[in-house]
Scaffold this motif. Sequence first.
Motif, PDB file in Angstrom:
ATOM      1  N   THR A 115      45.014  97.778  45.222  1.00 33.41           N
ATOM      2  CA  THR A 115      44.016  97.644  44.154  1.00 33.41           C
ATOM      3  C   THR A 115      44.440  96.577  43.148  1.00 33.41           C
ATOM      4  O   THR A 115      43.625  95.761  42.704  1.00 33.41           O
ATOM      5  N   LYS A 116      45.728  96.578  42.789  1.00 30.70           N
ATOM      6  CA  LYS A 116      46.228  95.552  41.869  1.00 30.70           C
ATOM      7  C   LYS A 116      46.099  94.154  42.474  1.00 30.70           C
ATOM      8  O   LYS A 116      45.800  93.187  41.762  1.00 30.70           O
ATOM      9  N   ILE A 117      46.344  94.053  43.768  1.00 25.43           N
ATOM     10  CA  ILE A 117      46.225  92.750  44.431  1.00 25.43           C
ATOM     11  C   ILE A 117      44.796  92.238  44.358  1.00 25.43           C
ATOM     12  O   ILE A 117      44.548  91.053  44.065  1.00 25.43           O
ATOM     13  N   TYR A 118      43.836  93.109  44.591  1.00 20.12           N
ATOM     14  CA  TYR A 118      42.438  92.675  44.538  1.00 20.12           C
ATOM     15  C   TYR A 118      42.002  92.363  43.112  1.00 20.12           C
ATOM     16  O   TYR A 118      41.162  91.489  42.893  1.00 20.12           O
ATOM     17  N   PHE A 167      47.681  73.466  32.817  1.00 22.25           N
ATOM     18  CA  PHE A 167      46.778  74.608  32.653  1.00 22.25           C
ATOM     19  C   PHE A 167      45.897  74.693  33.892  1.00 22.25           C
ATOM     20  O   PHE A 167      45.191  73.738  34.231  1.00 22.25           O
ATOM     21  N   MET A 168      45.985  75.854  34.585  1.00 23.56           N
ATOM     22  CA  MET A 168      45.214  76.043  35.819  1.00 23.56           C
ATOM     23  C   MET A 168      44.242  77.209  35.691  1.00 23.56           C
ATOM     24  O   MET A 168      43.843  77.808  36.681  1.00 23.56           O
ATOM     25  N   GLY A 169      43.885  77.576  34.482  1.00 20.34           N
ATOM     26  CA  GLY A 169      42.935  78.661  34.288  1.00 20.34           C
ATOM     27  C   GLY A 169      43.512  80.038  34.551  1.00 20.34           C
ATOM     28  O   GLY A 169      42.757  80.993  34.754  1.00 20.34           O
ATOM     29  N   GLY A 170      44.840  80.160  34.551  1.00 21.26           N
ATOM     30  CA  GLY A 170      45.466  81.458  34.836  1.00 21.26           C
ATOM     31  C   GLY A 170      45.652  81.716  36.318  1.00 21.26           C
ATOM     32  O   GLY A 170      46.086  82.802  36.715  1.00 21.26           O
ATOM     33  N   ARG A 171      45.357  80.726  37.150  1.00 22.45           N
ATOM     34  CA  ARG A 171      45.429  80.922  38.603  1.00 22.45           C
ATOM     35  C   ARG A 171      46.869  81.138  39.061  1.00 22.45           C
ATOM     36  O   ARG A 171      47.141  82.014  39.903  1.00 22.45           O
ATOM     37  N   ILE A 172      47.822  80.372  38.523  1.00 23.62           N
ATOM     38  CA  ILE A 172      49.214  80.492  38.962  1.00 23.62           C
ATOM     39  C   ILE A 172      49.800  81.831  38.544  1.00 23.62           C
ATOM     40  O   ILE A 172      50.511  82.491  39.320  1.00 23.62           O
ATOM     41  N   ASN A 213      51.123  84.727  41.168  1.00 19.35           N
ATOM     42  CA  ASN A 213      52.464  85.311  41.129  1.00 19.35           C
ATOM     43  C   ASN A 213      52.397  86.830  41.046  1.00 19.35           C
ATOM     44  O   ASN A 213      53.203  87.537  41.675  1.00 19.35           O
ATOM     45  N   ASP A 214      51.456  87.359  40.266  1.00 17.58           N
ATOM     46  CA  ASP A 214      51.283  88.819  40.206  1.00 17.58           C
ATOM     47  C   ASP A 214      50.894  89.385  41.565  1.00 17.58           C
ATOM     48  O   ASP A 214      51.377  90.449  41.982  1.00 17.58           O
ATOM     49  N   ILE A 215      50.039  88.677  42.281  1.00 19.43           N
ATOM     50  CA  ILE A 215      49.618  89.133  43.615  1.00 19.43           C
ATOM     51  C   ILE A 215      50.810  89.177  44.560  1.00 19.43           C
ATOM     52  O   ILE A 215      51.011  90.154  45.301  1.00 19.43           O
ATOM     53  N   LYS A 272      56.656  85.403  47.653  1.00 20.18           N
ATOM     54  CA  LYS A 272      56.769  85.562  46.195  1.00 20.18           C
ATOM     55  C   LYS A 272      57.599  84.429  45.600  1.00 20.18           C
ATOM     56  O   LYS A 272      57.271  83.887  44.529  1.00 20.18           O
ATOM     57  N   LYS A 273      58.661  84.060  46.292  1.00 21.64           N
ATOM     58  CA  LYS A 273      59.498  82.959  45.826  1.00 21.64           C
ATOM     59  C   LYS A 273      58.712  81.645  45.818  1.00 21.64           C
ATOM     60  O   LYS A 273      58.820  80.836  44.881  1.00 21.64           O
ATOM     61  N   GLU A 274      57.907  81.428  46.846  1.00 21.53           N
ATOM     62  CA  GLU A 274      57.089  80.213  46.929  1.00 21.53           C
ATOM     63  C   GLU A 274      56.035  80.193  45.826  1.00 21.53           C
ATOM     64  O   GLU A 274      55.733  79.135  45.251  1.00 21.53           O
ATOM     65  N   ALA A 275      55.485  81.356  45.478  1.00 17.25           N
ATOM     66  CA  ALA A 275      54.484  81.432  44.411  1.00 17.25           C
ATOM     67  C   ALA A 275      55.104  81.071  43.062  1.00 17.25           C
ATOM     68  O   ALA A 275      54.475  80.407  42.231  1.00 17.25           O
TER      69      ALA A 275
END
Length: 473
Positions: free
Chosen positions: A300-303, A143-148, A152-154, A56-59
């Motif tokens: 489920t949230k992760i997926y 801007f990475m399309g929301g990927r970052i 982080n949420d994952i 999580k810290k790395e993300a």
Amino acid sequence: MSKRNFLWILFCFGALSGTISAQRTLSLEDARNLAIQNNKHLKMASEEEKVAYYEKKEAYLKYFPKFSASGMYIRNEKNLNLIGSSAIPGSITIPDLSGIGIPIPPGTQIPIPQELSDKIRSIGELDIKNIWVGSISMTQPLFMGGRIVAYNDIMKNAQELAKSKKDTELQDVIAELDASYWQIVSLAYKKDLAESYLRLLQKMHADVGSMESEGVATKADVLSVMVKENEADMTLTKVDNGLSLARMLFNQLCGLEIEEKVALADEKREMLISTEAPITPSIEEALLNRPEIKSLELATKIYKGKEKIERAEFLPELGLMAAYTWTNPNAFDGFQNTFGGMWNVGLKLSVPLNFMTSSAKLSAAKAQTRIQEYQLEDAKEKIELQINQSAFKLNEAHKRYISSEQNMEKANENLRYATLGFEEGVIPASDVLAAHTAWLSAHSEMIDSQIDVKLCNVYLNKALGRSLTNVKQ
């Protein structure tokens, strides 16, 4: 007795006393703490929790720019020459110079010396035999399309998932420890019961032997008692062996040496069982507290986060780049053998065009999310069934306990009357043996019902998601 022998006896007695006093007595709470401290699966779960924390810290660091430094050295065989050998002619043709008063016939060929030709070529020679290049660069995602954000949420949910799995492992460890603890208590009670039963039969054997000598009992009565006595002795041996194996398993769960002698606080303590009917369990409480439900919800949230990452494949990416570069030879000062550098800054825009591949990945991610949702629904249904089963078993255990308590009182009274009647000669030995058997069965059933109530309470609390470390037995 000599003084030397007396001191030796004192030494042996002291060593024996030290061995006896060294035996530990553990309560259920002490045993739980030992199991939690020494269980390997819990230690692995703790390490997995640390892994999730650092991931999580790395993300989170992906929001910040990345810096890098690089260097290179090249050794070349030859230098670079900007003037080719064919660019320098071997001779010069003299044009008509009569107009300026030079009496040289036109068309005269004047050769160029090789030394002069080499000097002309050396003017265009660049020393590149030793090349040094170094740079420091920076890349900042804009801007990475929301990927970052999705990543982080994952990682945040993954950290919570690791904690939830550790809680599940903790509940399993405590439930297994409690079952082992109460099994030892049960077998210890049964060992005392078997010893008492054996003593009763031994006393009866002596009484029937005396009655046979007086002619009021037959040889068959003596043999019947002896058979029962042998059976009781074999039962005691089996219980003793079972108790030894149960203690070994208990030591392994607590992280102790297998052969270590440990006494349990409840072995010699009277078990207090509530006769009140159990409270109807709450399904809502279980769905709120069960770590398995939390784990599946987090999965489920992760997926769903993975869906966002795959959806970002359709969006452009924009990044800021900046760098400073040094070279030797100095490309900015005539390729002299000095260091020179420059900075540069720019933007990088990447627009994806592989829509078919990205669409397939997004569809697969949505399907995986639906699988997790189905697993969550299935788990809720099974947990509801498990709670109802645990509640039914606890109710059955309570009823069995009340019934066995009544049966034990009747068996005690029956044995007392049978013994008195046998001593008075009005009841045959076979009836007394039957009363002994009924007494043993009633007491054994009483022990089983008490332990059953204890364990059913543990399993119901576990099914409801209650913390077993806070539940007193």
